[in-house]
Write a protein that holds these residues in place. Structure first.
Motif, mmCIF file in Angstrom:
data_model
loop_
_atom_site.group_PDB
_atom_site.id
_atom_site.type_symbol
_atom_site.label_atom_id
_atom_site.label_comp_id
_atom_site.label_asym_id
_atom_site.label_seq_id
_atom_site.Cartn_x
_atom_site.Cartn_y
_atom_site.Cartn_z
ATOM 1 N N VAL A 1 0.819 -1.219 0.000
ATOM 2 C CA VAL A 1 0.000 0.000 0.000
ATOM 3 C C VAL A 1 0.850 1.265 0.000
ATOM 4 N N ALA A 2 2.126 1.180 0.336
ATOM 5 C CA ALA A 2 2.952 2.385 0.384
ATOM 6 C C ALA A 2 4.407 2.001 0.298
ATOM 7 N N ARG A 3 5.227 2.962 -0.186
ATOM 8 C CA ARG A 3 6.667 2.736 -0.229
ATOM 9 C C ARG A 3 7.248 2.743 1.181
ATOM 10 N N SER A 4 8.367 2.087 1.321
ATOM 11 C CA SER A 4 8.989 1.975 2.638
ATOM 12 C C SER A 4 10.492 2.109 2.514
ATOM 13 N N MET A 5 11.090 2.521 3.613
ATOM 14 C CA MET A 5 12.554 2.601 3.688
ATOM 15 C C MET A 5 13.070 1.433 4.516
ATOM 16 N N TYR A 6 14.347 1.239 4.487
ATOM 17 C CA TYR A 6 15.001 0.208 5.276
ATOM 18 C C TYR A 6 14.801 0.504 6.768
ATOM 19 N N ARG A 7 14.396 -0.525 7.553
ATOM 20 C CA ARG A 7 14.234 -0.450 9.015
ATOM 21 C C ARG A 7 13.112 0.512 9.425
ATOM 22 N N VAL A 8 12.040 0.513 8.685
ATOM 23 C CA VAL A 8 10.869 1.301 9.073
ATOM 24 C C VAL A 8 10.161 0.615 10.248
ATOM 25 N N ARG A 9 9.658 1.420 11.142
ATOM 26 C CA ARG A 9 8.878 0.912 12.281
ATOM 27 C C ARG A 9 7.435 1.375 12.157
ATOM 28 N N LEU A 10 6.516 0.519 12.646
ATOM 29 C CA LEU A 10 5.091 0.821 12.620
ATOM 30 C C LEU A 10 4.569 0.925 14.049
ATOM 31 N N ALA A 11 3.510 1.725 14.229
ATOM 32 C CA ALA A 11 2.847 1.850 15.522
ATOM 33 C C ALA A 11 1.394 2.215 15.286
ATOM 34 N N VAL A 12 0.527 1.824 16.218
ATOM 35 C CA VAL A 12 -0.897 2.113 16.121
ATOM 36 C C VAL A 12 -1.244 3.121 17.211
ATOM 37 N N ALA A 13 -1.843 4.243 16.814
ATOM 38 C CA ALA A 13 -2.232 5.295 17.748
ATOM 39 C C ALA A 13 -3.498 4.898 18.497
ATOM 40 N N PRO A 14 -3.797 5.577 19.632
ATOM 41 C CA PRO A 14 -5.021 5.258 20.382
ATOM 42 C C PRO A 14 -6.302 5.364 19.563
ATOM 43 N N ASP A 15 -6.290 6.219 18.529
ATOM 44 C CA ASP A 15 -7.493 6.355 17.697
ATOM 45 C C ASP A 15 -7.549 5.303 16.591
ATOM 46 N N GLY A 16 -6.601 4.364 16.548
ATOM 47 C CA GLY A 16 -6.584 3.308 15.551
ATOM 48 C C GLY A 16 -5.771 3.621 14.314
ATOM 49 N N GLN A 17 -5.269 4.852 14.173
ATOM 50 C CA GLN A 17 -4.478 5.221 13.009
ATOM 51 C C GLN A 17 -3.121 4.521 13.047
ATOM 52 N N VAL A 18 -2.698 3.982 11.888
ATOM 53 C CA VAL A 18 -1.384 3.339 11.778
ATOM 54 C C VAL A 18 -0.371 4.385 11.328
ATOM 55 N N TRP A 19 0.748 4.445 12.067
ATOM 56 C CA TRP A 19 1.827 5.395 11.759
ATOM 57 C C TRP A 19 3.092 4.624 11.437
ATOM 58 N N ALA A 20 3.913 5.276 10.579
ATOM 59 C CA ALA A 20 5.191 4.667 10.190
ATOM 60 C C ALA A 20 6.304 5.686 10.338
ATOM 61 N N SER A 21 7.459 5.174 10.748
ATOM 62 C CA SER A 21 8.648 6.029 10.690
ATOM 63 C C SER A 21 9.181 5.952 9.269
ATOM 64 N N GLY A 22 9.584 7.058 8.709
ATOM 65 C CA GLY A 22 10.038 7.024 7.318
ATOM 66 C C GLY A 22 10.298 8.416 6.793
ATOM 67 N N ASN A 23 10.274 8.528 5.489
ATOM 68 C CA ASN A 23 10.575 9.798 4.828
ATOM 69 C C ASN A 23 9.299 10.633 4.739
ATOM 70 N N PRO A 24 9.289 11.844 5.305
ATOM 71 C CA PRO A 24 8.095 12.686 5.200
ATOM 72 C C PRO A 24 7.670 12.957 3.772
#
Length: 970
Positions: free
Chosen positions: A205-228
């Motif tokens: 569903v989206a491009r990714s960089m090497y060693r990206v991390r994912l997290a789910v916020a309290p509102d259910g939104q999925v966030w990724a560390s990566g290139n803005p």
């Protein structure tokens, strides 16, 4: 197992509604609103902490390069499986399962499952476990990197690689999370993929960089560390890319998590921890946490928020905790900020703070910001309506509409410590000089008759000039001057506060209130939290805040009323200290309040190391009862880990039980109570002790129970229990005890029988000896004494025949012979009595024989009997017979009658003998005296009756005669 199921039900609603009052999403906290605490290697923390997880029972598990540890807030304990062993000590990922088990990922790629002390392991060996995720169908998903990297799933202790048939490419996966809707999100080397519910393949569903991390916020939104730069496309795919702070390079985050207030926390490849608030705004707020704030090391990796909303961070040199607190420090003493703080609040709710040269301002809802620096030292600040009065060394300065202007007034007699205005009249207090009133264009001193002028201060603020205080005296001013207020003393007075709770006076030794013209005090000896008071705030709702040397006390008008009304009642209050975010304790030595209330409701305090505030609307309450665990039971030098039901061998007498409670917020303030049912009568208050000792226990089944309360006093009333069964020795069993009792009873009976036989034998021997002696005495009396007396009487009879008849000599001899006959008769009676008593029995036969003998002597005697026979010993029969014989002898000698009667009565179980005659009766004086002077018959009868334990009564008969009554109890 029942206790574990209970905690599963309790934790779900408790986590949502408990600490810190999170029924709704709370405002996001800055790092200043956390209590920061580190556990270093010297504190027992393990090194190289790569993973964190909190189990259902509340333990914090640490996956480290040195193995698996668990932490209860006090001590770190290595975890060693009872069955099996870990394939590697280097642990990189952890996941706590709802069933109480733990999934463990190792640096070598294997996965372990620890459940009930038993560990099983499986999986490839040439990979690094990066992250676990639990799917809605209980599938465990595993992201791995390394030679055999990829996405794996675990079902029934078997691990399977997810391949192209499910839409997963080969290669590294750095992160896997489960969305609120049950979707599985995976970060690969090149893209982010998702397996949505009711689908069978992962879709990129989206491009990714090497060693990206994912997290789910309290509102259910999925966030990724990566290139803005990828943020727009990611947003279209339902993913948000975390923003970067200035100077950071993507992907930036080694680990990433959200706290329940919506703040994003990241451990950085560049080192340290980054907090991001207001993610939804165009300009989010970034705050970095480094060793300067206490982080053990810049190398920080795992993050986790526990059940009580504490954020835990693992580093290579220790463990770090951020605990939400009620207060915040706005200004702290450091190399550039000196101590000695002043506070004031203006009419619009703006709070001003000052240290020796700098002035700060905090408008409602805003942080404290620097406003201006003065060349001269600031002695005091005070509000005058919407303006601010600043006292410098030689003048007063007014802040009005953001402009400073000197107050028109003559030069100050010294730096003002307090300032007050009443109408057009101004008052100041100068330390070590006194109080002055501005009148007639000059400062006029004011003093008290009983106090040195240099020790007096005026209450500060608009409306002042009424109350003055010096040392421990409070004064009210009127037209005649200052008048001292009588009543209780609270030591050196620091301030006077008026409000809904009344006129309150803060002092070094307590709190006082003005009541009907007198001061009544709550001494710190009674309520220690009321010591060293230098600040009081009275809120409009009746809440009272008291800043003292123990911390900031929150109470109420109602609580103060109750404490003042009853000298034994406690003060209902809550104490806030540095552990709650305050910068120390109340600043001492200030002659004006060190606490004020801002327009937004925040309570600001000047403490000994800084300025802090607390928002009454955001006070943290830990409502989660702490899970309680029994860690270890030790008996006979053997330890039982996590005991439930323990069977101990015979001879066990001493127990040591270690327990804990899993409240990680302030574990050192957790309190315990325990009891051993069957031994302790009630709960034992153990305070913060985490071990119980019992000695000299016998065999049986014992049940130990422990309960605990968290830092806010919320008790877990169920607690934890362990049942201990101590086996008995053979001699402690019931059948052995019964045999022992029987044997003891038999031995006692045999001893009693032997003793009884010995006593009977001794008694018989003594009686036989007595009888033999009696017979010997009777023989001696009969064979010697009586015969000798008979011979003498014959000689006297011959002498009488030789004398002249009718002469005086013959008369004397005849009288002597008659007396001798009486003596002979008595002697024969004694001999007969001695021979008659030959053994124990009833006295009736002896009395009958005595009657027959006396009838031969001419006495007419009647003997009657009523009642059964009784048994008396020979010596007792001798006393009874002697009394009867003496009574009948007195009839024969003194009654002038030959008629007598003996009545024997034993109907009521006692012996009663009554002897009466028809004679002239005993003289009254002798009956009253109990004896005849010079005679010993009656006295001897009484002595014999006393020897029998009975009584003897002698009285005159009615109408004639004498009655002698002998009563002998049995």
């Amino acid at each position: 197992m029942r206790r574990r199921r209970t905690w599963t039900m309790l934790l779900v609603p408790a986590i949502l509604a408990a600490a810190p009052s999170l029924a709704q999403t709370p405002p996001q906290r800055s790092i200043d609103q956390y209590n920061l605490r580190a556990w270093h290697l010297v504190d027992g923390a393990p090194p190289d902490i790569w993973a964190l997880a909190q189990s259902r029972d509340g333990f914090l598990y640490l996956g480290t390069g040195a193995g698996l540890y668990r932490f209860d807030g006090i001590s770190f304990e290595p975890v060693v499986p009872r069955v099996g062993r870990f394939p590697s000590r280097n642990i990189t990922a952890l996941l706590a399962d709802p069933d109480g088990s733990l999934w463990i990922g190792h640096f070598d790629g294997q996965v372990s499952h620890l459940q009930g002390g038993r560990v099983s392991s499986f999986g490839p060996r040439n990979a690094v476990v990066e992250q676990f995720a639990r799917g809605p169908d209980e599938t465990i998903w595993v992201a791995m990197s390394g030679l055999e990297s990829g996405l794996f799933r675990v079902r029934r202790d078997a691990i399977v690689r997810v391949g192209a048939d499910l839409g997963m490419p080969p290669g590294r996966t750095s992160s896997v999370v489960t969305g609120r809707d049950g979707a599985i999100w995976v970060a690969t080397e090149t893209d982010i993929r998702v397996l949505r519910p009711d689908t069978s393949r992962f879709v990129p569903v989206a491009r990714s960089m090497y060693r990206v991390r994912l997290a789910v916020a309290p509102d259910g939104q999925v966030w990724a560390s990566g290139n803005p730069a990828d943020a727009p496309s990611a947003r279209a795919a339902g993913i948000r890319v975390a923003p970067l702070a200035s100077g950071m390079h993507p992907p930036a985050a080694d680990r990433m998590t959200f706290t329940r207030d919506g703040s994003l926390w990241r451990t950085l490849f560049a080192g340290g921890v980054l907090q991001t608030r207001d993610l939804g705004n165009a300009a989010p707020v970034f705050t970095r946490l480094t060793p300067k704030q206490g982080l053990p090391s810049l190398v920080a990796v795992p993050l986790i928020e526990d059940h009580e909303a504490n954020l835990w961070i693992g580093t290579n040199l220790g463990l770090f905790r951020l605990r939400p607190v009620s207060a915040a420090t706005a200004l702290r003493v450091d190399d550039t900020v000196l101590g000695g703080f002043e506070l004031a609040v203006t009419q619009d709710g703006t709070v001003y703070a000052a240290n020796p040269h700098n002035l700060y301002r905090a408008r409602p809802g805003e942080p404290l910001r620097w406003l201006r620096r003065f060349d001269q030292a600031i002695a005091m600040i005070e509000a005058d309506g919407a303006d601010l009065i600043v006292s410098l060394q030689d003048r007063l300065v007014r802040l009005h509409d953001n402009r400073f202007a000197t107050v028109p007034a003559p030069a100050l007699p010294g730096p003002a410590s307090t300032w007050a205005r009443q109408g057009d009249t101004q008052w100041i207090s100068v330390e070590d000089v006194g109080v002055f009133q501005l009148a007639g264009g000059r400062w006029r001193p004011l003093g008290a008759a009983d106090q040195p002028a240099s020790r007096i201060y005026t209450a500060s603020g608009t409306g002042g000039g009424t109350w003055f205080y010096g040392q421990d005296r409070l004064y009210r001013r009127d037209q005649a001057g200052l008048h001292s207020i009588p009543g209780d003393r609270v030591g050196s007075i620091a301030l006077v506060s008026s409000g809904p709770a009344g006129t309150l006076i803060g002092g070094e030794l307590g709190l006082a209130r003005l009541d009907r013209g007198r001061l009544r005090a709550l001494a710190d000896a009674r309520i220690p939290e009321l010591g060293g008071i230098t600040g009081i705030v009275q809120a409009p709702d009746g809440t009272v805040w008291i800043n003292g040397v123990r911390g900031l006390v929150q109470t109420s008008k109602a609580a103060l009323d109750a404490a003042f009304a009853d000298p034994h009642a406690p003060l209902q209050h809550q104490l806030f200290t540095a552990a709650d975010g305050l910068p120390g304790v109340a600043q001492q030595g200030a002659p004006k309040s060190t606490a004020v209330r801002g327009g937004d409701g925040r309570i600001w305090v000047a403490d000994n190391v800084g300025i802090g505030w607390i928002d009454p609307a955001r006070i943290v309450h830990n409502l989660l009862p702490p899970p309680v665990s029994i860690l270890r039971l030790t008996a006979n030098d053997r330890s039982y880990v996590d005991p439930r039901d323990v069977a101990l061998p015979a001879g066990t007498a001493n127990l040591r039980i270690a327990y804990t409670a899993l409240s990680l917020s302030e574990a050192e303030r957790v309190r315990f109570r325990y009891r051993l049912i069957g031994v302790d009568r009630g709960w034992i208050d153990a305070g913060t002790m985490r071990e119980a000792y019992y000695a000299n226990l016998g065999p049986g089944t014992w049940r130990f129970q422990v309960i605990a309360a968290n830092n806010d006093g919320v008790w877990n009333s169920e607690g934890a229990t362990v049942t201990v069964t101590i086996a008995p020795h053979f001699y402690q069993r019931w059948w052995f005890r019964l045999l022992a009792i029987g044997a003891g009873a038999g031995a006692l009976w045999l001893l009693y029988a032997w003793r009884l036989r010995e006593q009977i034998a001794r008694t018989r021997a003594r009686a036989e000896a007595q009888l033999a002696e009696r017979e010997r005495i009777a023989r001696e009396l009969h064979d010697t004494l009586l015969q000798s007396m008979q011979g003498l009487m014959l000689r006297f009879q011959a002498a009488a025949y030789a004398t002249e008849p009718g002469s005086k000599a013959q008369t004397l001899i005849d009288s002597a012979l008659e007396r001798a006959d009486d003596v002979m008769m008595e002697a024969r009676d004694r001999v007969m009595a001695l021979r008659r008593i030959t053994g124990p029995g009833d006295p009736q036969p002896l009395i009958d024989e005595l009657a027959r003998y006396l009838e031969e002597e001419g006495l007419v005697l009647t003997v009657t009997r009523e009642g059964p026979p009784l048994r008396f010993q020979p010596e007792e029969l001798e006393h009874v017979l002697a009394i009867v014989q003496e009574a009948l002898a007195n009839v024969r000698r003194h009654a002038d009658t030959l008629l007598a009667q003996v009545r024997v009565d034993s109907r009521d179980g006692r012996l009663r003998i009554e002897i009466d005659d028809q004679g002239r009766g005993i003289p009254p004086d002798i009956a009253a005296a109990g004896e005849r002077p010079g005679h010993y018959g009656l006295k001897g009868m009484r002595e014999r009756a006393a020897a029998l334990g009975g009584t003897l009564e002698v009285r005159r008969g009615v109408p004639i005669g004498t009655v002698v009554t002998l009563t002998v109890p049995r």
